[in-house]
Motif scaffolding. Structure first.
Motif, mmCIF file in Angstrom:
data_model
loop_
_atom_site.group_PDB
_atom_site.id
_atom_site.type_symbol
_atom_site.label_atom_id
_atom_site.label_comp_id
_atom_site.label_asym_id
_atom_site.label_seq_id
_atom_site.Cartn_x
_atom_site.Cartn_y
_atom_site.Cartn_z
ATOM 1 N N HIS A 8 0.826 -1.212 0.000
ATOM 2 C CA HIS A 8 0.000 0.000 0.000
ATOM 3 C C HIS A 8 0.860 1.261 0.000
ATOM 4 O O HIS A 8 0.480 2.277 -0.601
ATOM 5 C CB HIS A 8 -0.924 0.016 1.226
ATOM 6 N N ARG A 9 2.003 1.209 0.666
ATOM 7 C CA ARG A 9 2.873 2.382 0.749
ATOM 8 C C ARG A 9 3.828 2.468 -0.429
ATOM 9 O O ARG A 9 4.284 3.548 -0.799
ATOM 10 C CB ARG A 9 3.686 2.334 2.052
ATOM 11 N N ILE A 10 4.124 1.326 -1.027
ATOM 12 C CA ILE A 10 5.121 1.292 -2.096
ATOM 13 C C ILE A 10 4.555 1.776 -3.429
ATOM 14 O O ILE A 10 5.194 2.546 -4.148
ATOM 15 C CB ILE A 10 5.677 -0.143 -2.259
ATOM 16 N N ILE A 11 3.348 1.325 -3.752
ATOM 17 C CA ILE A 11 2.799 1.620 -5.078
ATOM 18 C C ILE A 11 1.484 2.387 -4.975
ATOM 19 O O ILE A 11 0.810 2.336 -3.952
ATOM 20 C CB ILE A 11 2.565 0.315 -5.886
ATOM 21 N N ASP A 12 1.144 3.060 -6.045
ATOM 22 C CA ASP A 12 -0.153 3.723 -6.171
ATOM 23 C C ASP A 12 -1.160 2.650 -6.581
ATOM 24 O O ASP A 12 -1.147 2.179 -7.722
ATOM 25 C CB ASP A 12 -0.060 4.834 -7.228
ATOM 26 N N ILE A 13 -2.011 2.253 -5.650
ATOM 27 C CA ILE A 13 -2.910 1.128 -5.889
ATOM 28 C C ILE A 13 -3.846 1.382 -7.074
ATOM 29 O O ILE A 13 -4.125 0.478 -7.869
ATOM 30 C CB ILE A 13 -3.732 0.795 -4.618
ATOM 31 N N ASP A 14 -4.326 2.613 -7.219
ATOM 32 C CA ASP A 14 -5.234 2.922 -8.330
ATOM 33 C C ASP A 14 -4.532 2.727 -9.678
ATOM 34 O O ASP A 14 -5.094 2.112 -10.600
ATOM 35 C CB ASP A 14 -5.748 4.361 -8.216
ATOM 36 N N LYS A 15 -3.303 3.233 -9.795
ATOM 37 C CA LYS A 15 -2.551 3.063 -11.045
ATOM 38 C C LYS A 15 -2.194 1.595 -11.266
ATOM 39 O O LYS A 15 -2.224 1.094 -12.386
ATOM 40 C CB LYS A 15 -1.290 3.919 -11.018
ATOM 41 N N TRP A 16 -1.851 0.926 -10.181
ATOM 42 C CA TRP A 16 -1.512 -0.499 -10.268
ATOM 43 C C TRP A 16 -2.717 -1.296 -10.778
ATOM 44 O O TRP A 16 -2.572 -2.188 -11.602
ATOM 45 C CB TRP A 16 -1.080 -1.001 -8.895
ATOM 46 N N HIS A 17 -3.903 -0.949 -10.278
ATOM 47 C CA HIS A 17 -5.090 -1.688 -10.689
ATOM 48 C C HIS A 17 -5.386 -1.464 -12.174
ATOM 49 O O HIS A 17 -5.850 -2.382 -12.869
ATOM 50 C CB HIS A 17 -6.303 -1.284 -9.847
ATOM 51 N N LYS A 18 -5.126 -0.270 -12.681
ATOM 52 C CA LYS A 18 -5.312 -0.018 -14.111
ATOM 53 C C LYS A 18 -4.363 -0.878 -14.933
ATOM 54 O O LYS A 18 -4.741 -1.440 -15.970
ATOM 55 C CB LYS A 18 -5.089 1.462 -14.419
ATOM 56 N N LEU A 19 -3.115 -0.981 -14.474
ATOM 57 C CA LEU A 19 -2.154 -1.853 -15.142
ATOM 58 C C LEU A 19 -2.611 -3.302 -15.064
ATOM 59 O O LEU A 19 -2.543 -4.056 -16.043
ATOM 60 C CB LEU A 19 -0.776 -1.707 -14.491
ATOM 61 N N GLN A 20 -3.089 -3.699 -13.894
ATOM 62 C CA GLN A 20 -3.582 -5.062 -13.695
ATOM 63 C C GLN A 20 -4.740 -5.377 -14.649
ATOM 64 O O GLN A 20 -4.796 -6.464 -15.226
ATOM 65 C CB GLN A 20 -4.023 -5.229 -12.242
#
Length: 343
Positions: A8-20
């Motif tokens: 949660h602290r390392i990555i931007d979860i919203d951007k990560w989810h778009k990539l996912q």
């Protein structure tokens, strides 16, 4: 099992989810990301209708959870993607995210069927057959038939791609966060009274330059120098031939399988005892060692970056610069300038 990293602290979860979501569309696999405890940090990307229905069933969802848990543990144990069959015989993949030998989470992908049977896969959770389960399965036959079908080769390729891509992205995010933290610490240590070595009236760019110099010095000073010698004495005699070869052939791209053969052990056993000896995976230790040697050449010679890249056996200077920046958070040219300035 715990980790000093928090997704949660390392990555931007919203951007990560778009990539996912994008990866899910390209691979045709459902994907979800979990932390090191197995707790989801994203929503499911394109979860298949069959699996959605099964996971919503109180009696069957527990078997899904057992599959996820065992798959994740196997991936961590082997330090590589683990492909397996769920309790319905559907193909799933547990892809560990491991940074600096720390398990910080996993990508759970799959919900597909195989076109062939080239992969020797284990059904890691078996479910006792009963009439009620058969009835539920029959009601979902259409959804089961609509599951994507991939070949064994496609599954293996996708698993490796997701493993390297996700670990790379997370590792880069960690390095970026570490650099930002150091910068913030530098700011917090800045004197605020009028006796500061940088007078309040000094131009802003001089102030910034001073902070950048301090930060760059910190980045260099905090790197571990233990592997810079011309020899390495292993506490495990089995590994000594490999270390001798690596240190004598700095220009070569050494491979784990070749080093295992040199030590007369299997690649998997070699990998395990090598990590135990060095605290790092072979694939991390060797490039890190080459970068330490490269730093010596940057500090003590006038060789160009291209020449040093050749001396260390890198395929091309661009890859050498990328690898150097990965470990040092700055380029070889900048490192040399900073070293000369602080010498």
């Amino acid at each position: 099992m715990n980790s000093r990293f928090d997704l949660h602290r390392i990555i931007d979860i919203d951007k990560w989810h778009k990539l996912q979501d994008s990866l899910s569309l390209v691979t045709r696999m459902a994907i979800i990301t979990v932390d090191y405890k197995g707790v989801p940090v994203t929503k499911h990307s394109h979860c298949q209708a069959f699996c959605q229905a099964v996971r919503q069933d109180d009696a069957l969802s527990s078997y899904c959870q057992k599959c996820d848990a065992r798959g994740g543990l196997e991936a961590v144990r082997t330090n590589k993607p683990y492909v397996y069959k769920c309790h319905f015989g559907i193909i799933d993949i547990a892809i560990p995210i491991i940074i600096d030998n720390q398990y910080i989470g996993a990508i759970m992908a799959g919900q597909i069927k195989l076109r062939d049977s080239d992969l020797p896969l284990e059904q890691i959770v078996t479910r006792p057959a009963n009439a009620e389960t058969d009835r539920k399965f029959k009601a979902l036959e259409n959804e089961y038939r609509s599951l994507p079908i991939l070949s064994s080769e496609e599954v293996s390729t996708i698993a490796e791609m997701l493993f390297h891509l996700c670990n790379y992205i997370v590792e880069e995010a960690i390095h970026k966060n570490a650099t930002i933290d150091m910068y913030r610490k530098t700011l917090s240590l800045e004197p605020t009274n009028t006796t500061t070595s940088i007078p309040p009236a000094a131009p802003a760019y001089e102030h910034l330059q001073a902070m950048q110099n301090e930060l760059s010095s910190t980045l260099i000073d905090t790197k571990i120098q233990k592997s810079m010698a011309n020899a390495y004495r292993s506490s495990n005699p089995t590994l000594q031939p490999a270390f001798d070869y690596i240190y004598r052939h700095k220009r070569e791209n050494v491979h784990l399988r070749d080093m295992a053969n040199l030590c007369h052990v299997s690649p998997s056993y070699f990998s395990r005892i090598f990590t135990r000896e060095t605290g790092e995976n072979f694939s991390v230790f060797v490039p890190r060692l080459k970068i330490e040697w490269a730093k010596q050449l940057l500090e003590t010679t006038d060789l160009s970056v291209n020449q040093i890249s050749d001396e260390m056996g890198f395929a091309d200077p661009g890859y050498f610069i990328k690898t150097f920046k990965k470990f040092e958070s700055l380029t070889p040219a900048v490192y040399r300038k900073i070293y000369i300035k602080h010498d």
